[in-house]
Structure formats: C-alpha cells, structure tokens
Scaffold this motif. Structure first.
Motif, PDB file in Angstrom:
ATOM      1  N   PHE A 151       0.729  -1.366  -0.011  1.00  0.00           N
ATOM      2  CA  PHE A 151       0.040   0.014   0.049  1.00  0.00           C
ATOM      3  C   PHE A 151       0.867   0.752  -0.026  1.00  0.00           C
ATOM      4  O   PHE A 151       1.860   1.058   0.286  1.00  0.00           O
ATOM      5  CB  PHE A 151      -1.387   0.226   1.116  1.00  0.00           C
ATOM      6  CG  PHE A 151      -1.728  -1.167   1.869  1.00  0.00           C
ATOM      7  CD1 PHE A 151      -3.125  -0.782   0.728  1.00  0.00           C
ATOM      8  CD2 PHE A 151      -1.448  -2.142   2.670  1.00  0.00           C
ATOM      9  CE1 PHE A 151      -3.938  -2.604   1.643  1.00  0.00           C
ATOM     10  CE2 PHE A 151      -2.260  -3.416   2.509  1.00  0.00           C
ATOM     11  CZ  PHE A 151      -3.235  -3.405   2.226  1.00  0.00           C
ATOM     12  N   SER A 152       0.342   2.120  -0.644  1.00  0.00           N
ATOM     13  CA  SER A 152       1.173   3.087  -0.966  1.00  0.00           C
ATOM     14  C   SER A 152       0.206   4.466  -0.690  1.00  0.00           C
ATOM     15  O   SER A 152      -0.682   4.879  -1.336  1.00  0.00           O
ATOM     16  CB  SER A 152       2.261   3.124  -2.002  1.00  0.00           C
ATOM     17  OG  SER A 152       1.634   3.832  -3.392  1.00  0.00           O
ATOM     18  N   ALA A 153       0.916   5.703  -0.644  1.00  0.00           N
ATOM     19  CA  ALA A 153      -0.165   7.233  -0.732  1.00  0.00           C
ATOM     20  C   ALA A 153       1.617   7.836  -0.307  1.00  0.00           C
ATOM     21  O   ALA A 153       2.628   8.078   0.248  1.00  0.00           O
ATOM     22  CB  ALA A 153      -0.495   7.414   0.564  1.00  0.00           C
ATOM     23  N   SER A 154       1.135   9.554  -1.416  1.00  0.00           N
ATOM     24  CA  SER A 154       1.299  10.421  -0.928  1.00  0.00           C
ATOM     25  C   SER A 154       0.812  11.532  -1.263  1.00  0.00           C
ATOM     26  O   SER A 154      -0.841  11.935  -1.787  1.00  0.00           O
ATOM     27  CB  SER A 154       2.282  10.837  -2.268  1.00  0.00           C
ATOM     28  OG  SER A 154       2.385  10.076  -3.536  1.00  0.00           O
ATOM     29  N   SER A 207      -1.624  -0.468  -9.378  1.00  0.00           N
ATOM     30  CA  SER A 207      -2.693   0.256  -9.454  1.00  0.00           C
ATOM     31  C   SER A 207      -3.067   1.684  -8.862  1.00  0.00           C
ATOM     32  O   SER A 207      -2.616   1.358  -7.173  1.00  0.00           O
ATOM     33  CB  SER A 207      -4.380  -0.463  -8.984  1.00  0.00           C
ATOM     34  OG  SER A 207      -5.620   0.457  -9.550  1.00  0.00           O
ATOM     35  N   GLN A 208      -2.998   3.069  -9.173  1.00  0.00           N
ATOM     36  CA  GLN A 208      -2.999   3.844  -8.352  1.00  0.00           C
ATOM     37  C   GLN A 208      -5.122   4.557  -9.051  1.00  0.00           C
ATOM     38  O   GLN A 208      -4.553   4.644  -9.925  1.00  0.00           O
ATOM     39  CB  GLN A 208      -1.723   4.530  -9.214  1.00  0.00           C
ATOM     40  CG  GLN A 208      -1.448   6.311  -7.983  1.00  0.00           C
ATOM     41  CD  GLN A 208      -0.536   6.773  -8.614  1.00  0.00           C
ATOM     42  OE1 GLN A 208       0.621   6.573  -8.154  1.00  0.00           O
ATOM     43  NE2 GLN A 208      -0.386   7.577  -9.331  1.00  0.00           N
ATOM     44  N   LEU A 209      -4.264   5.568  -7.743  1.00  0.00           N
ATOM     45  CA  LEU A 209      -5.831   6.304  -7.902  1.00  0.00           C
ATOM     46  C   LEU A 209      -4.804   7.778  -7.352  1.00  0.00           C
ATOM     47  O   LEU A 209      -4.116   8.348  -6.327  1.00  0.00           O
ATOM     48  CB  LEU A 209      -7.090   6.455  -7.135  1.00  0.00           C
ATOM     49  CG  LEU A 209      -7.801   7.129  -7.111  1.00  0.00           C
ATOM     50  CD1 LEU A 209      -8.674   7.362  -7.701  1.00  0.00           C
ATOM     51  CD2 LEU A 209      -8.993   6.652  -5.428  1.00  0.00           C
ATOM     52  N   GLY A 210      -5.449   8.405  -8.420  1.00  0.00           N
ATOM     53  CA  GLY A 210      -4.264  10.248  -8.247  1.00  0.00           C
ATOM     54  C   GLY A 210      -6.106  11.161  -7.933  1.00  0.00           C
ATOM     55  O   GLY A 210      -6.991  10.721  -9.077  1.00  0.00           O
ATOM     56  N   SER A 227     -10.937  12.717 -10.511  1.00  0.00           N
ATOM     57  CA  SER A 227      -9.684  11.501 -10.426  1.00  0.00           C
ATOM     58  C   SER A 227      -8.551  11.220 -11.239  1.00  0.00           C
ATOM     59  O   SER A 227      -9.436  10.925 -12.474  1.00  0.00           O
ATOM     60  CB  SER A 227     -10.569  10.913  -9.390  1.00  0.00           C
ATOM     61  OG  SER A 227     -11.414  10.076  -9.954  1.00  0.00           O
ATOM     62  N   ASN A 228      -7.630  10.712 -11.169  1.00  0.00           N
ATOM     63  CA  ASN A 228      -7.176   9.935 -12.789  1.00  0.00           C
ATOM     64  C   ASN A 228      -6.917   8.401 -12.568  1.00  0.00           C
ATOM     65  O   ASN A 228      -6.200   8.426 -10.801  1.00  0.00           O
ATOM     66  CB  ASN A 228      -6.537  10.861 -13.151  1.00  0.00           C
ATOM     67  CG  ASN A 228      -5.196  11.026 -12.456  1.00  0.00           C
ATOM     68  OD1 ASN A 228      -4.378   9.740 -11.526  1.00  0.00           O
ATOM     69  ND2 ASN A 228      -5.235  12.461 -11.935  1.00  0.00           N
ATOM     70  N   THR A 268      -2.420  15.931  -6.685  1.00  0.00           N
ATOM     71  CA  THR A 268      -1.650  15.773  -4.777  1.00  0.00           C
ATOM     72  C   THR A 268      -2.207  14.980  -3.592  1.00  0.00           C
ATOM     73  O   THR A 268      -1.220  14.923  -3.105  1.00  0.00           O
ATOM     74  CB  THR A 268      -3.085  17.482  -4.196  1.00  0.00           C
ATOM     75  OG1 THR A 268      -4.360  16.867  -4.012  1.00  0.00           O
ATOM     76  CG2 THR A 268      -3.055  18.152  -5.521  1.00  0.00           C
ATOM     77  N   THR A 269      -2.608  14.253  -4.610  1.00  0.00           N
ATOM     78  CA  THR A 269      -2.283  12.600  -3.415  1.00  0.00           C
ATOM     79  C   THR A 269      -2.944  11.520  -4.673  1.00  0.00           C
ATOM     80  O   THR A 269      -3.290  11.503  -5.380  1.00  0.00           O
ATOM     81  CB  THR A 269      -4.182  12.682  -2.619  1.00  0.00           C
ATOM     82  OG1 THR A 269      -3.972  13.639  -1.720  1.00  0.00           O
ATOM     83  CG2 THR A 269      -3.699  11.706  -1.987  1.00  0.00           C
ATOM     84  N   ASN A 270      -1.851  10.608  -4.439  1.00  0.00           N
ATOM     85  CA  ASN A 270      -1.599   9.701  -4.871  1.00  0.00           C
ATOM     86  C   ASN A 270      -1.904   8.333  -3.692  1.00  0.00           C
ATOM     87  O   ASN A 270      -1.568   8.225  -3.098  1.00  0.00           O
ATOM     88  CB  ASN A 270      -0.562   9.660  -5.933  1.00  0.00           C
ATOM     89  CG  ASN A 270      -0.363  10.419  -6.956  1.00  0.00           C
ATOM     90  OD1 ASN A 270      -1.716  10.734  -7.256  1.00  0.00           O
ATOM     91  ND2 ASN A 270       0.928  10.498  -7.250  1.00  0.00           N
ATOM     92  N   LEU A 271      -2.708   7.401  -4.225  1.00  0.00           N
ATOM     93  CA  LEU A 271      -2.893   6.354  -3.568  1.00  0.00           C
ATOM     94  C   LEU A 271      -2.790   4.599  -4.456  1.00  0.00           C
ATOM     95  O   LEU A 271      -3.552   4.632  -4.893  1.00  0.00           O
ATOM     96  CB  LEU A 271      -4.480   6.174  -2.261  1.00  0.00           C
ATOM     97  CG  LEU A 271      -4.523   7.333  -1.762  1.00  0.00           C
ATOM     98  CD1 LEU A 271      -6.598   7.137  -1.335  1.00  0.00           C
ATOM     99  CD2 LEU A 271      -4.172   6.982  -1.016  1.00  0.00           C
TER     100      LEU A 271
END
Length: 420
Positions: free
Chosen positions: A353-356, A399-402, A408-409, A378-381
């Motif tokens: 799991f990653s977040a920024s 898989s990433q949610l921006g 969102s993208n 501004t946020t990536n999950l």
C-alpha cells in the motif's frame, strides 16, 4: 540456496556414516533397550544412529521419548529439532523451538536448528537473531560456531544485506556455504506496461547486475499521450553496500515534447543506514535529487525512515522541493509526504500500500519515478501485488488512484521480471 545450510549440518557426520555399520548398531541398541529401557543415554544414541542411517522419522520418535523420560536433556531437545528439520517440517520446528530456547537458553545447537527452520520459513531477520545467539554461545573455531556463522551469512543474504554477509564470510576461519552464492554475479531484467484511464500509456524496460556488494542498473521509460510521444527517460544507478550503510548514485536523462521542460538531466544520491535490534531492522534514509531543465531547475531533499520485519516493511518519508525558474519572482517551494507499507502474505507473495500527498510537480517518488507537470496530483493512493511465478520469473501489478481538486485519474501497471 535453501538447502545449503542443512547440507552443512549433515556434512560433518557424513564421513563417519560411511565407516559405521549403523543398521547393526540400531539392532544392538534396540536389543539393549528392550532389557534396560531406563537407559536414556542409549535411547539418545539410538536416535543418533537413526539420523546417520537417513531415518529421521524414527530418530524423531526416539528423541521425543528421550525428552519425555528426561525433560532436562538438552541433547534430546536439540535432536528433536534436528530430526524435524531433516523431515522438512520447518514450521513445526519453529513452533517447538519457541519453548526450547527458554528451557535451554545456553544451548547453541537449539538456536542453530531454530535458525535453519526460520530461514526455510522465509523469516531471515528472526533467523539472524537466533544464529547470532548461537554464535555468542560457542567457542571460536568450534563446529557449532561455524554452523552459526554460515547461518548468519545466509540470514543477511536472504534479507538483502550483502555487506554484512560478506563481512561474516571474510571473518570466518572455515569455508562457508554462503560464499559461492555471494561471489556469483546476479543479473536481472524487467519489462512493463502502464495504462492511464484517458488512454495515455507508457513502457518500462530495466536491466541490473549485482556482484558481491556492488550493483548497477539501467532503465528506459517511454510515455505517450494520446498515442503521441511525450517523454523518454534513460536512467543509470550505481550502488555500493557497506556494513553500516548503503550508498547509491543515480543519473537520468529526459527528452520530450514540452520544450520548456525538456531536455532535462537529473542527478541523485542516497544514503541508507542499517541498525538491527533483535529481529527488527531500522534504516534512516537521506536522499537528494537535482534536476536541470531549459527554464527551471529543481532541488529535492528527502528524509525518511524504514522499519523492517520478516512480515512487514514500513517506509515514511518527507520531501522538500525548491523549483528555481528563470523568471524573477516565480520560484516555488513544495513539500510531499509519502509512505509505503509492504506486507508478505505467503512465501514471496507480497501486497503493498502506498500513499503520497503534496505538490508533486518534478517530485521523485520512493520508487525512483520522477513526475513532471503533466499529472500534478495532490494525492496518490496505490495498491501493488508482487507474485512469484517460479523459475526466476516474477510479476508485479500496481494500481493507483490520483486525486486533484474534485477530479480523479487511474493508473494500471504490470511489470514482468526475470532473475536467473
């Protein structure tokens, strides 16, 4: 690699086994015990004979009988672990050894057998702690000391700490089975594909080589927007491991369609410390990136901390950025907070799991990917899965949610790797 340490344990007795008639010794000892069943030393001898005669199942039964007869027998306790390991019943050996190390805290053989079982169950940091205890309990140049040193080297190798493994091997007065593995060059290649929800795509290709404590890696990235070329990136990373810390230097060259941003060059340097406490590893991180482009330059400093167990790796990082533009009064400062939690589910199957969060324009993330101004989220999950495919192949899915403002993208990525 997994069996090397077990072979070392058995090699000491192999020569003796060739000169002894163990079936005859087993028959005579059985006859003796039928008359004198209270003689526990002979029961232990019978278990030993079974081990030398490649009958660990029969040996295990005798060691268990001997331990029931005399719960204070360290030989019976360690022998039962030896037999369990020989039967590849490593999980049972780990479970059994948990109580035995408290009952016999001064017995190095129990810690050695426990270390092997932990290595075989993919827990090298716990194995390191067990072998380190065994090494402290043994005299230098003794057989048990050599077994502990070899297990300690394998523990470091399996946890990725090649420098400490090399130190153990160099300081050993006896040859260790871990040495040939460390000396062999370790190449790897990878190729991947990524897709973003608006139809943008990218390709990734990589190759790396590790030799002892040195490493080198080459990378290629091709980004396409609406099927048109947008950015190409080439990267080179050089690394060197030392016992207290790891160093890495990197360089990237970018070319692209945006004349204000490309061509661009980036240099980077990182230092990662290493400290062990029992079965935990702590790694303070310091990284620096400098990017030079036609109309701006960007400096990034990262301060991070990583804690590792055999099951979970946790990374937290703070990044400070300064973007220096040619136009007066347009310079920018930014900061980004990021984190990665990497969980081992089963053997080498891992879930991450990653977040920024922050201003990510021209930010290089913990994976080494440099983001430009095209996707200034501004946020990536992120959610990743690393799947071993066997025979050196592996598949990594990501898989990433921006998120940015109210939009969102999504991003999907797959990378196939091969390490012979």
């Amino acid at each position: 690699m997994k069996k090397a340490l077990l072979l070392l344990l058995l090699a000491v007795v192999a020569a003796v086994a060739q000169t002894q008639d163990y079936p005859n010794l087993i028959r005579k000892t059985r006859q003796y015990l039928s008359v004198f069943p209270e003689n526990n030393s002979e029961r232990l001898a019978l278990a030993w004979y079974f081990m030398q005669n490649a009958q660990p199942d029969s040996a295990l039964a005798r060691y268990q009988e001997a331990f029931l007869f005399d719960p204070a027998s360290a030989d019976a306790a360690s022998g039962s672990l030896w037999a369990l390991n020989s039967l590849n019943r490593y999980s049972k050996s780990v479970s059994r050894s948990k109580t035995l190390i408290h009952a016999f805290p001064e017995n190095p053989d129990i810690f050695n057998h426990r270390g092997l079982a932990l290595l075989q169950t993919y827990e090298p940091l716990q194995a390191r702690a067990s072998y380190l205890t065994a090494q402290k309990l043994t005299a230098p140049n003794s057989e048990s000391h050599t077994i502990a040193a070899d297990g300690l080297a394998w523990s470091y190798l399996n946890s990725g700490d090649l420098a400490n493994a090399q130190s153990i091997i160099k300081n050993s007065t006896m040859p260790l089975s871990a040495a040939p593995w460390l000396e062999k060059p370790r190449p790897a290649v990878s190729a991947g594909f990524g897709y973003k929800q608006n139809g943008d795509t990218y390709w990734l290709v990589g190759a790396s080589l590790r030799l002892r404590t040195y490493s080198a890696a080459l990378g290629f990235e091709e980004y396409r927007l609406a099927r048109q070329h947008f950015r190409t990136a080439y990267s080179l990373d050089l690394g060197k491991q030392f016992t207290p810390l790891d160093l890495k230097l990197g360089a990237k060259a970018f070319s692209g369609a945006d004349a204000g941003s490309y061509p661009a060059w980036q240099g980077s340097a990182s230092i990662a410390g290493k400290a062990y406490i029992f079965s935990l590893r702590f790694s303070p991180l310091l990284l620096f990136h400098y990017t030079y482009a036609p109309v701006f330059s960007a400096a990034q400093a990262d301060l991070g901390f990583k804690i590792s167990t055999d099951r979970l790796n946790l990374l937290l990082m703070y990044s400070g950025l300064y973007r220096d533009y040619l136009s007066v009064g347009t310079d920018q400062t930014a900061r980004v907070f990021s984190g990665i939690a990497d969980l081992r589910l089963y053997r080498f199957l891992r879930l991450s799991f990653s977040a920024s969060h922050g201003d990510m324009a021209w930010w290089t993330n913990p994976y080494g990917v440099t983001l430009d101004t095209m996707y200034p989220n501004t946020t990536n999950l992120g959610l990743g899965l690393s799947i071993p495919l066997g025979k050196g192949f592996g598949l990594s899915l990501f898989s990433q949610l921006g998120l940015i403002d109210d939009t969102s993208n999504h991003l999907l990525q797959g990378v196939l790797s091969y390490a012979p």
